[in-house]
Design a protein around this motif. Structure first.
Motif, PDB file in Angstrom:
ATOM      1  N   GLY A 134       0.829  -1.189   0.000  1.00 42.75           N
ATOM      2  CA  GLY A 134       0.000   0.000   0.000  1.00 42.75           C
ATOM      3  C   GLY A 134       0.865   1.240   0.000  1.00 42.75           C
ATOM      4  O   GLY A 134       2.098   1.154   0.006  1.00 42.75           O
ATOM      5  N   THR A 135       0.237   2.378   0.006  1.00 44.99           N
ATOM      6  CA  THR A 135       0.937   3.652  -0.124  1.00 44.99           C
ATOM      7  C   THR A 135       1.980   3.875   0.967  1.00 44.99           C
ATOM      8  O   THR A 135       1.748   3.539   2.127  1.00 44.99           O
ATOM      9  CB  THR A 135      -0.063   4.832  -0.129  1.00 44.99           C
ATOM     10  OG1 THR A 135       0.662   6.048  -0.206  1.00 44.99           O
ATOM     11  CG2 THR A 135      -0.925   4.837   1.114  1.00 44.99           C
ATOM     12  N   TRP A 153       3.823  -0.442  -3.596  1.00 46.45           N
ATOM     13  CA  TRP A 153       2.629   0.358  -3.835  1.00 46.45           C
ATOM     14  C   TRP A 153       2.358   0.622  -5.296  1.00 46.45           C
ATOM     15  O   TRP A 153       3.235   0.548  -6.142  1.00 46.45           O
ATOM     16  CB  TRP A 153       2.728   1.678  -3.079  1.00 46.45           C
ATOM     17  CG  TRP A 153       3.868   2.566  -3.505  1.00 46.45           C
ATOM     18  CD1 TRP A 153       5.197   2.380  -3.246  1.00 46.45           C
ATOM     19  CD2 TRP A 153       3.786   3.753  -4.269  1.00 46.45           C
ATOM     20  NE1 TRP A 153       5.934   3.382  -3.795  1.00 46.45           N
ATOM     21  CE2 TRP A 153       5.099   4.254  -4.429  1.00 46.45           C
ATOM     22  CE3 TRP A 153       2.724   4.462  -4.814  1.00 46.45           C
ATOM     23  CZ2 TRP A 153       5.379   5.415  -5.131  1.00 46.45           C
ATOM     24  CZ3 TRP A 153       3.009   5.630  -5.515  1.00 46.45           C
ATOM     25  CH2 TRP A 153       4.321   6.090  -5.662  1.00 46.45           C
ATOM     26  N   GLN A 154       1.095   0.940  -5.527  1.00 48.23           N
ATOM     27  CA  GLN A 154       0.620   1.296  -6.853  1.00 48.23           C
ATOM     28  C   GLN A 154       0.343   2.799  -6.872  1.00 48.23           C
ATOM     29  O   GLN A 154      -0.134   3.349  -5.887  1.00 48.23           O
ATOM     30  CB  GLN A 154      -0.635   0.465  -7.122  1.00 48.23           C
ATOM     31  CG  GLN A 154      -1.785   1.156  -7.747  1.00 48.23           C
ATOM     32  CD  GLN A 154      -2.920   0.209  -8.054  1.00 48.23           C
ATOM     33  OE1 GLN A 154      -3.120  -0.132  -9.200  1.00 48.23           O
ATOM     34  NE2 GLN A 154      -3.671  -0.195  -7.057  1.00 48.23           N
ATOM     35  N   ASP A 183      -1.881   5.189  -7.431  1.00 42.67           N
ATOM     36  CA  ASP A 183      -3.322   5.356  -7.650  1.00 42.67           C
ATOM     37  C   ASP A 183      -3.648   6.676  -8.334  1.00 42.67           C
ATOM     38  O   ASP A 183      -4.605   6.768  -9.089  1.00 42.67           O
ATOM     39  CB  ASP A 183      -4.073   5.266  -6.322  1.00 42.67           C
ATOM     40  CG  ASP A 183      -4.119   3.853  -5.776  1.00 42.67           C
ATOM     41  OD1 ASP A 183      -4.585   2.958  -6.500  1.00 42.67           O
ATOM     42  OD2 ASP A 183      -3.694   3.636  -4.627  1.00 42.67           O
ATOM     43  N   TYR A 233      -9.810   3.941   3.784  1.00 44.88           N
ATOM     44  CA  TYR A 233      -8.575   3.418   3.199  1.00 44.88           C
ATOM     45  C   TYR A 233      -7.831   4.520   2.456  1.00 44.88           C
ATOM     46  O   TYR A 233      -8.443   5.342   1.763  1.00 44.88           O
ATOM     47  CB  TYR A 233      -8.862   2.260   2.237  1.00 44.88           C
ATOM     48  CG  TYR A 233      -9.452   1.040   2.909  1.00 44.88           C
ATOM     49  CD1 TYR A 233      -9.070   0.643   4.185  1.00 44.88           C
ATOM     50  CD2 TYR A 233     -10.403   0.287   2.257  1.00 44.88           C
ATOM     51  CE1 TYR A 233      -9.616  -0.474   4.786  1.00 44.88           C
ATOM     52  CE2 TYR A 233     -10.957  -0.839   2.842  1.00 44.88           C
ATOM     53  CZ  TYR A 233     -10.560  -1.204   4.108  1.00 44.88           C
ATOM     54  OH  TYR A 233     -11.107  -2.312   4.693  1.00 44.88           O
ATOM     55  N   TRP A 234      -6.515   4.494   2.577  1.00 45.95           N
ATOM     56  CA  TRP A 234      -5.682   5.498   1.908  1.00 45.95           C
ATOM     57  C   TRP A 234      -5.905   5.493   0.400  1.00 45.95           C
ATOM     58  O   TRP A 234      -5.990   6.540  -0.230  1.00 45.95           O
ATOM     59  CB  TRP A 234      -4.204   5.259   2.217  1.00 45.95           C
ATOM     60  CG  TRP A 234      -3.739   5.958   3.445  1.00 45.95           C
ATOM     61  CD1 TRP A 234      -3.543   5.421   4.688  1.00 45.95           C
ATOM     62  CD2 TRP A 234      -3.396   7.343   3.566  1.00 45.95           C
ATOM     63  NE1 TRP A 234      -3.133   6.386   5.562  1.00 45.95           N
ATOM     64  CE2 TRP A 234      -3.015   7.573   4.902  1.00 45.95           C
ATOM     65  CE3 TRP A 234      -3.391   8.406   2.673  1.00 45.95           C
ATOM     66  CZ2 TRP A 234      -2.632   8.816   5.364  1.00 45.95           C
ATOM     67  CZ3 TRP A 234      -3.002   9.645   3.137  1.00 45.95           C
ATOM     68  CH2 TRP A 234      -2.630   9.838   4.464  1.00 45.95           C
ATOM     69  N   HIS A 235      -5.943   4.304  -0.211  1.00 44.56           N
ATOM     70  CA  HIS A 235      -6.072   4.275  -1.676  1.00 44.56           C
ATOM     71  C   HIS A 235      -7.394   4.894  -2.127  1.00 44.56           C
ATOM     72  O   HIS A 235      -7.453   5.504  -3.190  1.00 44.56           O
ATOM     73  CB  HIS A 235      -5.885   2.855  -2.235  1.00 44.56           C
ATOM     74  CG  HIS A 235      -6.973   1.894  -1.893  1.00 44.56           C
ATOM     75  ND1 HIS A 235      -6.945   1.101  -0.771  1.00 44.56           N
ATOM     76  CD2 HIS A 235      -8.124   1.600  -2.539  1.00 44.56           C
ATOM     77  CE1 HIS A 235      -8.024   0.348  -0.739  1.00 44.56           C
ATOM     78  NE2 HIS A 235      -8.753   0.630  -1.802  1.00 44.56           N
ATOM     79  N   ARG A 251      -7.406   8.049  -4.666  1.00 42.82           N
ATOM     80  CA  ARG A 251      -8.168   7.955  -5.921  1.00 42.82           C
ATOM     81  C   ARG A 251      -9.233   9.047  -6.006  1.00 42.82           C
ATOM     82  O   ARG A 251      -9.429   9.640  -7.061  1.00 42.82           O
ATOM     83  CB  ARG A 251      -8.840   6.586  -6.031  1.00 42.82           C
ATOM     84  CG  ARG A 251      -7.886   5.441  -6.230  1.00 42.82           C
ATOM     85  CD  ARG A 251      -8.621   4.125  -6.230  1.00 42.82           C
ATOM     86  NE  ARG A 251      -7.697   3.000  -6.193  1.00 42.82           N
ATOM     87  CZ  ARG A 251      -8.075   1.733  -6.124  1.00 42.82           C
ATOM     88  NH1 ARG A 251      -9.358   1.416  -6.091  1.00 42.82           N
ATOM     89  NH2 ARG A 251      -7.164   0.773  -6.083  1.00 42.82           N
ATOM     90  N   ASP A 298     -14.779   1.014  -8.040  1.00 41.97           N
ATOM     91  CA  ASP A 298     -13.471   0.743  -7.438  1.00 41.97           C
ATOM     92  C   ASP A 298     -13.092  -0.730  -7.412  1.00 41.97           C
ATOM     93  O   ASP A 298     -11.983  -1.057  -6.994  1.00 41.97           O
ATOM     94  CB  ASP A 298     -13.397   1.323  -6.025  1.00 41.97           C
ATOM     95  CG  ASP A 298     -12.686   2.663  -5.988  1.00 41.97           C
ATOM     96  OD1 ASP A 298     -12.551   3.298  -7.063  1.00 41.97           O
ATOM     97  OD2 ASP A 298     -12.264   3.083  -4.900  1.00 41.97           O
TER      98      ASP A 298
END
Length: 192
Positions: free
Chosen positions: A7-8, A19-20, A22, A50-52, A56, A103
């Motif tokens: 994750g971020t 991480w990706q 986003d 969630y952070w993502h 986004r 999502d």
């Protein structure tokens, strides 16, 4: 105990992150819909804590504003029930969106089914996209345009980094390659 966050890096504290991006992926999606001529887009998000999801949502609003696109985001929980219900609500608006980004694949497939039950033709009346690509996106008709990332490679990279940490080596963050936009039959120029 060694650990790696998938994750971020914003949420990884002192742990290395795989991480990706986003934000960049969101820009790709908005650009695709803008190129097709969509001017009113909705996004069915995941869980807002969630952070993502936050990344986004912020990127979606920024990219859409830069392209002159009107957007709305509706919070959901990744389930088919929410995907179907939110799709129904969006279609029944006085000015419904011409495209919906979900999502995940489960909500997108549920949204496609609900749109079809309501007599909405995809993609003529409504374009549908999914954040996560899967076989589900390919098995429905029309097949759903989606972002494809190599989840197995992410898992392997995470395991390599965790193994290196366990061996006492220093490990940094790893940004995975940008997801590939898989353009399929569920997106097209808006008819209206």
């Amino acid at each position: 105990m060694p650990g790696v966050v998938i994750g971020t890096p914003l949420a990884s504290a002192s742990l290395p992150a795989v991480w990706q991006d986003d934000q960049a992926a969101t820009q790709t999606v908005v650009a695709h819909l803008a190129e097709l001529g969509h001017r009113r887009i909705a996004r069915v998000t995941g869980t807002p804590r969630y952070w993502h999801t936050k990344i986004r949502t912020d990127a979606f609003q920024e990219a859409a504003a830069a392209a002159g696109i009107e957007v709305s985001a509706i919070e959901a929980d990744y389930t088919r029930e929410f995907g179907a219900r939110v799709t129904r609500e969006l279609i029944n608006r006085p000015d419904p969106p011409s495209a919906i980004l979900y999502d995940n694949d489960v909500m997108a497939v549920a949204g496609l089914g609900e749109a079809q039950r309501m007599g909405v033709q995809v993609p003529r009346d409504l374009s549908i996209m999914a954040w996560d690509d899967s076989r589900l996106c390919e098995l429905v008709h029309p097949a759903i345009t989606a972002l494809r990332r190599d989840v197995a490679a992410v898992g392997a990279e995470s395991a390599r980094r965790l193994s290196a940490l366990a061996a006492g080596r220093k490990v940094g963050d790893f940004r995975e390659p940008l997801p590939q936009l898989m353009v399929r039959e569920s997106t097209a120029r808006p008819a209206r």
